[in-house]
Design an enzyme around this catalytic site. Structure first.
Site, PDB file in Angstrom:
ATOM      1  N   ASP A  83      39.346   4.710  13.354  1.00 33.69           N
ATOM      2  CA  ASP A  83      39.185   4.379  14.635  1.00 33.69           C
ATOM      3  C   ASP A  83      39.530   5.429  15.829  1.00 33.69           C
ATOM      4  O   ASP A  83      40.302   5.649  16.650  1.00 33.69           O
ATOM      5  CB  ASP A  83      40.390   3.358  15.305  1.00 33.69           C
ATOM      6  CG  ASP A  83      40.097   1.933  14.291  1.00 33.69           C
ATOM      7  OD1 ASP A  83      39.010   1.725  13.874  1.00 33.69           O
ATOM      8  OD2 ASP A  83      41.028   1.092  13.920  1.00 33.69           O
ATOM      9  N   GLU A 102      33.069  -4.697  18.886  1.00 31.21           N
ATOM     10  CA  GLU A 102      34.538  -4.114  19.035  1.00 31.21           C
ATOM     11  C   GLU A 102      34.465  -2.884  19.553  1.00 31.21           C
ATOM     12  O   GLU A 102      33.465  -2.019  19.482  1.00 31.21           O
ATOM     13  CB  GLU A 102      35.309  -4.475  17.913  1.00 31.21           C
ATOM     14  CG  GLU A 102      34.808  -4.008  16.707  1.00 31.21           C
ATOM     15  CD  GLU A 102      35.313  -4.368  15.334  1.00 31.21           C
ATOM     16  OE1 GLU A 102      36.031  -5.574  15.586  1.00 31.21           O
ATOM     17  OE2 GLU A 102      35.331  -3.980  14.292  1.00 31.21           O
TER      18      GLU A 102
END
Ligand code: 6LW
Length: 560
Positions: A52, A213
């Site tokens: 991420d 997301e």
């Protein structure tokens, strides 16, 4: 099965969200080097469990953060001059007052962070899933003048229901966007108090895949671009983008979405898979780049071990003003065709660790949950680990355990350690650790007759097994070695540091993310545990991590 378990995990988490709606750190610096090529680079640029990624730029300097889950300190911060070579300069969440990790099990805790620089200050925003599970406001902001720290204590933002928050400033206004389950939400924040002003609104549902997301908003040539990941963080992960003339929408999908996916015919057999969760960045020379996570299918049969790793690709803008990743919408391990920024090497990693002359563990060493710092002390050129009744296997607790990431597919790990004051039930050693449900351990154990043995064991879900026991009747230091390839962890021990006796080898396949689930990656570390009242202390002399030969990819679909 794996897809299902991660999906289920997110579902549970997000349904809970829906209900919720009504140690001092250490000084030594660590550096990670990507492989240098005359031109171009190799992916991943930050190898090992560093998922991420989010990146910002100040002049010629780039700063990047990653998610950290149940481990402390949280949110590693890296610095680079070229987006290829990164040096870890600290951890954002390095004080227990900043992050409560006490309640979460494997892959809980800190989810995807965003780092931004605005008017002289650094901002990091992320989600503590544990707080959300407790029904609280899980999203919070910390700030710093220096990305190496110290970072402030957190300011939580009630009303932000979801994960993967990101920040965007314009004309004195501050906006937050995040993933609210099946859509991307936007709200305005007070730029000083970071509290929500007005209501959140849904601005894009994505392109119809699961799990929209990791949103980020950028403005370029009069358009607001909304970059997201879709498809979930497994094989079907992809990057989509939409744009609008108005920050609140309506957003129009790029007709060429996805702009990055390994599901194309040319990339489906690449060793690099699951690419997604991106962040865009423009360098000082005007060039555009994208950082994203990907995992390497190194075990074969679509299994990976090292977690989701930080990768890089160049971006150009097409005639219709949409971004094109790597010229073709998919990426490679070998990016030697790419014209890069001037490459600036970082110093070599400190892979050999000892505790002489006051040396301590560096930034890259991590603990599960919030560690009990008194159980980790330094004396007589050794790191001392106090055994406790909390076991490596226990969920939601902090055992005496400290580890670093496996950053190479092929590598060798060696350590020298001894166990003092051990009784039957006491155990300390070196572990290959995915999480509390999956680890391979080589340990010194206390015996009923006051002696010691060496034990090779594993835990895989409900399966626990002692694979080998060797009588070892000296209390001097023992050296443990793990020879690591893509397929196996091979364990051996020595009492003179020279001649190693094999203990056995175990398959990497069973420790893979696809087998065990979760969001993290492989670690090597020490642990010390015992029965109630244990007085055992493990004394560590040194630890040596040696990179092996670079991994040569096998086809993702083996032909045999
Ligand atoms: C993260 C989400 C994702 O919050 O997985 O890959 C979650 N992307 O965006 C955990 O890393």
């Amino acid at each position: 099965m794996y897809r299902l378990s991660l999906y289920t995990m997110k579902k549970v988490l997000l349904s809970l969200l829906a209900i919720a709606m009504t140690m001092p750190m250490f000084s030594q610096s660590n550096v990670i080097n990507a492989q240098i090529t005359e031109k171009g680079f190799q992916n991943p640029v930050i190898p090992g469990y560093y998922p991420d990624p989010s990146v910002c730029r100040v002049g010629d300097d780039f700063y990047l953060v990653c998610s950290s889950f149940q481990f402390f300190p949280g949110v590693p911060v890296f610095h680079s001059k070229d987006l290829i070579h990164w040096e870890q300069i600290g951890n954002v969440l390095d004080r227990p007052s900043q992050v409560d990790l006490s309640r979460g099990g494997a892959s809980s805790g800190i989810f995807a962070p965003t780092i931004r620089y605005h008017e002289g200050k650094f901002y990091m925003i992320t989600t503590n899933i544990n707080v959300m599970f407790g029904g609280g406001a899980g999203n919070f902001i910390v700030t710093a003048d220096n990305p190496a720290g110290p970072w402030s204590d957190p300011v939580f933002i009630p009303g932000v229901m979801g994960i993967d928050p990101s920040l965007y400033w314009e004309d004195g206004k501050l906006y937050i966007c995040w993933s609210a389950m099946n859509n991307i939400a936007l709200a305005e924040l007070d730029p000083q108090s970071f509290q929500m002003v007005g209501k959140a609104r849904s601005i894009w549902d994505g392109d119809g895949d699961s799990s929209p997301e990791g949103p980020h908003i950028y403005k370029k040539d009069g358009y607001y671009y909304l970059l997201i990941a879709e498809g979930g963080t497994e094989m079907g992960h992809k990057v989509n983008i939409a744009r609008s003339r108005n920050i609140e929408g309506p957003y129009t999908s790029n007709p060429s979405n996805p702009i990055l996916t390994q599901k194309r015919r040319d990339s489906v057999s690449s060793v690099l898979q699951g690419t997604g969760h991106p962040d865009l960045i423009q360098a000082a020379d005007g060039s555009w780049w994208i950082v994203y996570l990907g995992f390497r299918d190194t075990v074969g049969k679509m299994h990976h071990l090292l977690g989701r790793e930080t990768c890089l690709a160049p971006v150009r803008w097409d005639d219709e003003a949409w971004p094109v990743v790597n010229g073709k919408g998919w990426v490679d391990i070998d990016m030697s065709h790419v014209k890069t920024l001037p490459q600036v090497l970082m110093p070599q990693a400190t892979n050999y660790v000892d505790f002489k002359q006051g040396k301590k563990l560096g930034f890259e060493w991590i603990y599960t949950n919030n560690p009990v710092q008194e159980n980790y002390t330094y004396a007589n050129n050794q790191l001392l680990l106090k055994a406790t009744p909390i076991k490596l296997d226990d969920p939601n607790r902090t055992p005496t355990f400290v580890a670093r990431r496996q950053t190479d597919v092929n590598c060798t790990v060696t350590t020298s350690m001894s166990l003092m004051d051990a009784k039957s039930g006491d155990r300390a050693g070196l572990t290959v650790y995915m999480d509390n449900k999956g680890h391979y351990d080589v340990a010194i154990v206390g015996t009923a007759d006051g002696g010691q043995e060496i034990e090779l064991s594993y835990r895989l879900g409900e399966l626990k097994h002692i694979a080998k026991t060797v009588k070892f009747n000296t209390k001097r230091a023992v050296q443990f070695k793990i020879d690591v390839t893509n397929s196996h962890y091979a364990f051996s021990y020595s009492t003179d540091g020279k001649t190693f006796q094999p203990l056995g080898k175990m398959d990497s396949y069973f420790l893979s993310t696809e087998t065990l689930g979760g969001f993290t990656g492989m670690l090597f570390g020490w642990f010390a545990e015992g029965d109630k009242g244990t007085k055992a202390v493990a004394a560590i002399d040194w630890f040596d991590y040696k990179s092996g030969a670079p991994y040569v990819a096998v086809p993702a679909y083996p032909t045999e």
